[in-house]
Design a protein around this motif. Structure first.
Motif, mmCIF file in Angstrom:
data_model
loop_
_atom_site.group_PDB
_atom_site.id
_atom_site.type_symbol
_atom_site.label_atom_id
_atom_site.label_comp_id
_atom_site.label_asym_id
_atom_site.label_seq_id
_atom_site.Cartn_x
_atom_site.Cartn_y
_atom_site.Cartn_z
ATOM 1 N N TYR A 220 8.802 14.783 0.221
ATOM 2 C CA TYR A 220 9.574 13.578 0.518
ATOM 3 C C TYR A 220 9.697 13.320 2.011
ATOM 4 C CZ TYR A 220 11.196 13.025 -4.335
ATOM 5 O OH TYR A 220 11.265 12.815 -5.693
ATOM 6 N N HIS A 221 9.502 14.348 2.832
ATOM 7 C CA HIS A 221 9.649 14.188 4.268
ATOM 8 C C HIS A 221 8.307 14.026 4.990
ATOM 9 C CE1 HIS A 221 13.509 15.986 3.121
ATOM 10 N NE2 HIS A 221 13.991 15.464 4.208
ATOM 11 N N GLU A 222 7.210 13.962 4.236
ATOM 12 C CA GLU A 222 5.882 13.911 4.849
ATOM 13 C C GLU A 222 5.415 12.470 5.066
ATOM 14 O OE1 GLU A 222 3.847 16.746 5.803
ATOM 15 O OE2 GLU A 222 5.931 17.418 5.701
ATOM 16 N N THR A 223 4.420 12.320 5.945
ATOM 17 C CA THR A 223 3.809 11.004 6.183
ATOM 18 C C THR A 223 2.814 10.656 5.087
ATOM 19 O OG1 THR A 223 4.020 11.296 8.572
ATOM 20 C CG2 THR A 223 2.418 9.653 7.800
ATOM 21 N N TRP A 224 2.089 11.677 4.625
ATOM 22 C CA TRP A 224 1.072 11.478 3.589
ATOM 23 C C TRP A 224 1.434 12.332 2.374
ATOM 24 C CZ3 TRP A 224 -1.479 7.511 5.254
ATOM 25 C CH2 TRP A 224 -1.785 7.367 6.606
ATOM 26 N N PRO A 225 1.100 11.889 1.179
ATOM 27 C CA PRO A 225 1.421 12.674 -0.017
ATOM 28 C C PRO A 225 0.510 13.880 -0.161
ATOM 29 C CG PRO A 225 0.148 10.749 -0.633
ATOM 30 C CD PRO A 225 0.430 10.618 0.848
ATOM 31 N N LYS A 226 0.952 14.841 -0.959
ATOM 32 C CA LYS A 226 0.121 16.019 -1.210
ATOM 33 C C LYS A 226 -1.068 15.617 -2.088
ATOM 34 C CE LYS A 226 2.497 17.657 -5.386
ATOM 35 N NZ LYS A 226 3.913 17.406 -5.474
ATOM 36 N N PRO A 227 -2.192 16.309 -1.947
ATOM 37 C CA PRO A 227 -3.337 16.058 -2.839
ATOM 38 C C PRO A 227 -3.044 16.675 -4.202
ATOM 39 C CG PRO A 227 -3.846 17.825 -1.313
ATOM 40 C CD PRO A 227 -2.488 17.313 -0.926
ATOM 41 N N CYS A 228 -2.441 15.915 -5.071
ATOM 42 C CA CYS A 228 -1.912 16.430 -6.335
ATOM 43 C C CYS A 228 -2.958 17.244 -7.100
ATOM 44 C CB CYS A 228 -1.432 15.269 -7.190
ATOM 45 S SG CYS A 228 -0.650 15.780 -8.724
ATOM 46 N N MET A 229 -2.692 18.544 -7.287
ATOM 47 C CA MET A 229 -3.575 19.452 -8.022
ATOM 48 C C MET A 229 -5.004 19.424 -7.491
ATOM 49 S SD MET A 229 -1.218 20.526 -9.964
ATOM 50 C CE MET A 229 -2.113 21.643 -11.020
ATOM 51 N N ASP A 299 -6.182 12.886 -0.471
ATOM 52 C CA ASP A 299 -4.910 13.079 -1.178
ATOM 53 C C ASP A 299 -4.927 12.490 -2.591
ATOM 54 O OD1 ASP A 299 -4.417 10.275 -0.849
ATOM 55 O OD2 ASP A 299 -3.431 10.647 1.059
ATOM 56 N N HIS A 300 -6.037 11.855 -2.976
ATOM 57 C CA HIS A 300 -6.232 11.394 -4.361
ATOM 58 C C HIS A 300 -5.116 10.455 -4.842
ATOM 59 C CE1 HIS A 300 -9.307 14.509 -4.405
ATOM 60 N NE2 HIS A 300 -8.395 15.356 -4.013
ATOM 61 N N GLY A 301 -4.534 9.716 -3.922
ATOM 62 C CA GLY A 301 -3.473 8.789 -4.291
ATOM 63 C C GLY A 301 -2.121 9.440 -4.425
ATOM 64 N N GLY A 302 -2.044 10.748 -4.165
ATOM 65 C CA GLY A 302 -0.767 11.447 -4.277
ATOM 66 C C GLY A 302 -0.483 11.903 -5.693
ATOM 67 N N CYS A 303 0.769 12.182 -5.961
ATOM 68 C CA CYS A 303 1.205 12.773 -7.229
ATOM 69 C C CYS A 303 1.506 11.688 -8.260
ATOM 70 C CB CYS A 303 2.448 13.623 -6.982
ATOM 71 S SG CYS A 303 3.148 14.345 -8.476
ATOM 72 N N ARG A 304 0.833 11.754 -9.416
ATOM 73 C CA ARG A 304 1.046 10.772 -10.473
ATOM 74 C C ARG A 304 2.434 10.900 -11.092
ATOM 75 N NH1 ARG A 304 -0.309 7.326 -9.146
ATOM 76 N NH2 ARG A 304 -0.659 8.359 -7.191
ATOM 77 N N CYS A 305 2.914 12.117 -11.231
ATOM 78 C CA CYS A 305 4.250 12.321 -11.807
ATOM 79 C C CYS A 305 5.325 11.804 -10.853
ATOM 80 C CB CYS A 305 4.473 13.796 -12.111
ATOM 81 S SG CYS A 305 3.314 14.465 -13.326
ATOM 82 N N GLN A 306 5.147 12.052 -9.564
ATOM 83 C CA GLN A 306 6.095 11.565 -8.575
ATOM 84 C C GLN A 306 6.092 10.049 -8.519
ATOM 85 O OE1 GLN A 306 7.160 14.139 -5.080
ATOM 86 N NE2 GLN A 306 5.718 12.748 -4.121
ATOM 87 N N ALA A 307 4.901 9.460 -8.602
ATOM 88 C CA ALA A 307 4.815 8.002 -8.612
ATOM 89 C C ALA A 307 5.564 7.433 -9.809
ATOM 90 C CB ALA A 307 3.353 7.568 -8.640
#
Length: 350
Positions: A220-229, A299-307
């Motif tokens: 939540y504090h990052e500029t870019w999302p994690k590369p989910c899995m 980052d593959h669009g980030g985390c689908r669950c978080q989105a």
């Protein structure tokens, strides 16, 4: 493969990421079913199996499952709270071929650790860590970081080194399950995160070659999302206690995903062809701004669950990304302030 053998657990950790509604997982796979899953996983190309939960030591068939995995040539890692890891139990697991133990620790000292776990567990965890090292098994100490313990990172690093751990995983809370309910109580401040990262950097230099330190950032504090899995359904899979096969441990929360059970289809069919695994694989599914972003393969669009949790749409750009049209949802959440009280977790299978 993450094999979630059971969601039963005697502890009450407010950061638990397992599903809140556990009744759907009460019909656990039998020993024979798990052996078949392990065999199919090895044929699919799986090399490592992480035996997790809940508390996997609550499964009486655990040594037999370890032995079956070892016979298939799989590397086995037991992810445990360590409460039931007696000398005899560990000796049986080691004889069965267990390679590695990942032991969770709530805090660096007993009082805050026991308060968070809801039981007097800290002393037994340290005893379990020493048993693992005495048995000659590889040891990872895992700590979920949050507002109540992140300031203790230096002491946690010292504890892991004192226990003779090979690896320390300091993982900021991932907000799924009970952790999502407790997000307002668990989110660290920016100052806490900066101090923790500085402590990790210094310790990595000081303990190089002695202790591997893995630090999982606070999304939540990052500029870019994690590369989910490392990309949806590209490298890993999870099998839930009831046999549901998931691209990531939290994916069951996404409605209409098309989750399939190993009780209904072979594991290879699920991996290659099931809706849950093909839904967000690759990049063709991406909306803008992800579709034209130079980071989409990173980052593959980030985390689908978080989105899904933040926007209600699992195909949305992860709001953690500063380019997301929903980024304000995250910036509102991470404003420093007084934490909320935690929602107590009711233990299951204690």
């Amino acid at each position: 493969m993450l094999a979630e053998l059971t969601y039963r657990c005697p502890l009450r950790c407010a950061y638990c990421s397992n599903p809140v509604a556990l009744d759907a997982y009460a019909d656990e796979l039998s020993p024979a079913e798990w052996r078949r899953v392990l065999t199919e996983a090895r044929a699919l190309g799986v090399l490592q199996v992480h035996l997790s939960g809940g508390e996997p030591l609550l499964r009486r068939d655990l040594p037999a499952l370890v032995a079956h995995a070892r016979g298939l040539g799989l590397y086995t890692n037991l992810i445990t709270g360590g409460q039931a890891l007696s000398p005899a139990r560990l000796a049986g697991l080691a004889a069965a071929g267990l390679d590695h133990v990942q032991l969770s620790v709530q805090d660096a000292t007993a009082a805050p650790a026991d308060a968070l776990a809801g039981r007097p567990v800290h002393a037994r965890k340290l005893a379990a860590a020493r048993l693992v090292r005495a048995a000659g098994l590889a040891l990872t100490v895992n700590v979920v970081l949050h507002r109540r313990n992140i300031e203790h990172v230096p002491a946690l690093i010292d504890l892991a080194a004192e226990l003779g751990a090979d690896r320390l995983e300091l993982a900021n809370t991932q907000y799924y399950g009970w952790a999502l309910r407790n997000r307002a109580a668990l989110l660290p401040t920016r100052a806490q995160l900066a101090a923790a990262e500085a402590a990790v950097t210094a310790a990595r230099e000081r303990l190089a070659g002695v202790l591997q330190i893995v630090y999982v950032v606070s999304d939540y504090h990052e500029t870019w999302p994690k590369p989910c899995m490392n990309g949806w359904a590209s490298r890993q899979l999870t099998v839930a206690p009831n046999g549901d096969v998931l691209p990531c441990p939290a994916a069951a929360q996404i409605p209409g995903l098309g989750v399939t059970s190993v009780r209904d289809r072979p594991l290879a069919d699920i991996w290659f062809d099931s809706p849950a695994f093909t839904r967000f694989r690759g990049t063709d599914w991406m909306p803008e701004p992800c579709r034209s972003c130079e980071r989409k393969e990173l980052d593959h669009g980030g985390c689908r669950c978080q989105a899904f949790q933040l926007t209600g749409d699992p195909a949305a750009t992860d709001p953690v990304c500063r380019l997301s049209p929903h980024h304000a949802l995250v910036t509102r959440l991470v404003r420093d302030g007084e934490p909320a009280p935690t929602v107590p977790l009711v233990p299951r299978g204690a």
